[in-house]
Design an enzyme around this catalytic site. Structure first.
Site, short mmCIF file in Angstrom:
data_model
loop_
_atom_site.label_atom_id
_atom_site.label_comp_id
_atom_site.label_asym_id
_atom_site.label_seq_id
_atom_site.Cartn_x
_atom_site.Cartn_y
_atom_site.Cartn_z
N HIS A 60 32.57 37.38 47.16
CA HIS A 60 31.75 37.27 45.95
C HIS A 60 31.78 35.84 45.41
CE1 HIS A 60 35.24 38.39 42.93
NE2 HIS A 60 35.19 37.10 43.11
N ASP A 112 30.60 33.30 34.13
CA ASP A 112 30.72 34.73 33.85
C ASP A 112 31.73 35.02 32.75
OD1 ASP A 112 32.88 33.94 35.40
OD2 ASP A 112 32.35 35.16 37.12
N GLU A 116 29.04 40.70 43.26
CA GLU A 116 29.80 41.43 44.27
C GLU A 116 28.91 41.72 45.49
OE1 GLU A 116 32.84 41.61 43.93
OE2 GLU A 116 33.50 42.17 41.92
N ASN A 167 36.44 39.05 48.90
CA ASN A 167 35.37 39.86 49.48
C ASN A 167 34.05 39.09 49.60
OD1 ASN A 167 34.51 39.70 46.84
ND2 ASN A 167 34.40 41.90 46.48
P1 PGA Z 1 40.42 32.82 42.18
O1 PGA Z 1 39.06 33.61 42.04
O2 PGA Z 1 40.09 31.38 41.98
O3 PGA Z 1 41.27 33.33 41.06
O4 PGA Z 1 40.95 33.12 43.53
C1 PGA Z 1 37.94 33.16 42.71
C2 PGA Z 1 36.84 34.15 42.53
O5 PGA Z 1 37.13 35.37 42.50
O6 PGA Z 1 35.69 33.73 42.45
#
Ligand code: PGA
Length: 240
Positions: free
Chosen positions: A137, A67, A142, A135
């Site tokens: 995702h 992404d 999302e 959450n």
């Molecule tokens: P993080 O993000 O590795 O910074 O915790 C993971 C994500 O949001 O997919």
């Protein structure tokens, strides 16, 4: 789903590195699906250290990222293109021409998503690395994202903007939109490696492993993948 619980983040990063290095050694032309975020930083450090020490060869490896923030070009220091160069690619002998990510600066978002889908079709991934959001995702898919989604533009959830603001000078600088590989495309990878660290991921990990398979928890779709490995440290595994 194969589940590996490690005592800490360091061990998690080492175990993940063993898996990626094994794939690259076995198949020098491997296509790696990579991820940004803080979770894979330890793994990326291990890959660079291994490259220095053992000379693992990435000259024919292709890397495809999940992404990118909409509106941030590859040279913006907060773009994921920049993140990947700084945190991984510059420490490997990978050809930057073999690294792919959505173009955050694209003028036509819909056309950019189409272009990325065509690219994904032409580059079947051997492994897709994933972090998980608090959450549930995965990438920027999302809660509520259809399981059938391909690359699309997303409006980031408020919790994601907040979680990611630590990497920006101010929360107001965090883009509200992003391009993301969709859940359907993620599921098409031959294998999947999910990493989770820390107590703030424990609920999401519980839902990923034992929760109902529902679009409310995007990561729950991974229960349907035939070759998915989860590596989490004991804090992230606390509710399993
Ligand atoms: P993080 O993000 O590795 O910074 O915790 C993971 C994500 O949001 O997919």
């Amino acid at each position: 789903m194969r589940i590996i619980i490690t005592k800490d983040y360091d061990e998690l990063s080492k175990k993940a590195a063993e898996i990626i290095i094994g794939i690259v050694k076995n198949k020098p032309t491997a296509v790696l699906g990579l991820a940004t975020g803080t979770t894979p930083l330890g793994l990326y450090g291990e890959l660079k250290a291994d490259r220095d020490k053992n000379g693992t060869d990435y000259s024919k490896v292709r890397a495809v990222n999940l992404d990118e923030y909409a509106g941030l070009g590859a040279d913006n220091k907060n773009s994921y293109a920049h993140f990947m160069r700084e945190n991984l690619f510059n420490g490997l002998n990978i050809d930057l021409k073999n690294t792919y990510i959505e173009n955050g600066a694209a003028a036509d978002g819909a056309a950019e998503c189409k272009r990325y889908d065509a690219l994904l079709e032409s580059l079947p991934r051997d492994i897709q690395l994933l972090g998980i959001g608090s959450n549930g995702h995965i990438a920027f898919n999302e809660p509520g994202t259809p399981f059938g989604a391909t690359t699309h533009t997303v409006e980031l959830a408020a919790s994601t903007v907040k979680d990611n603001s630590r990497l920006f000078d101010s929360i107001d600088d965090v883009p509200r939109k992003a391009y993301t590989m969709g859940l359907k495309s993620i599921m098409q990878s031959r294998s999947i490696l999910v990493l989770a660290t820390g107590a703030n991921k424990a609920e999401a990990v519980k839902n990923l492993v034992n929760g109902k398979i529902t679009e409310d928890v995007p990561a729950s779709v991974l229960q349907l993948h035939p070759d998915c490995t989860l590596i989490c440290d004991s804090a992230a595994a606390a509710l399993l």
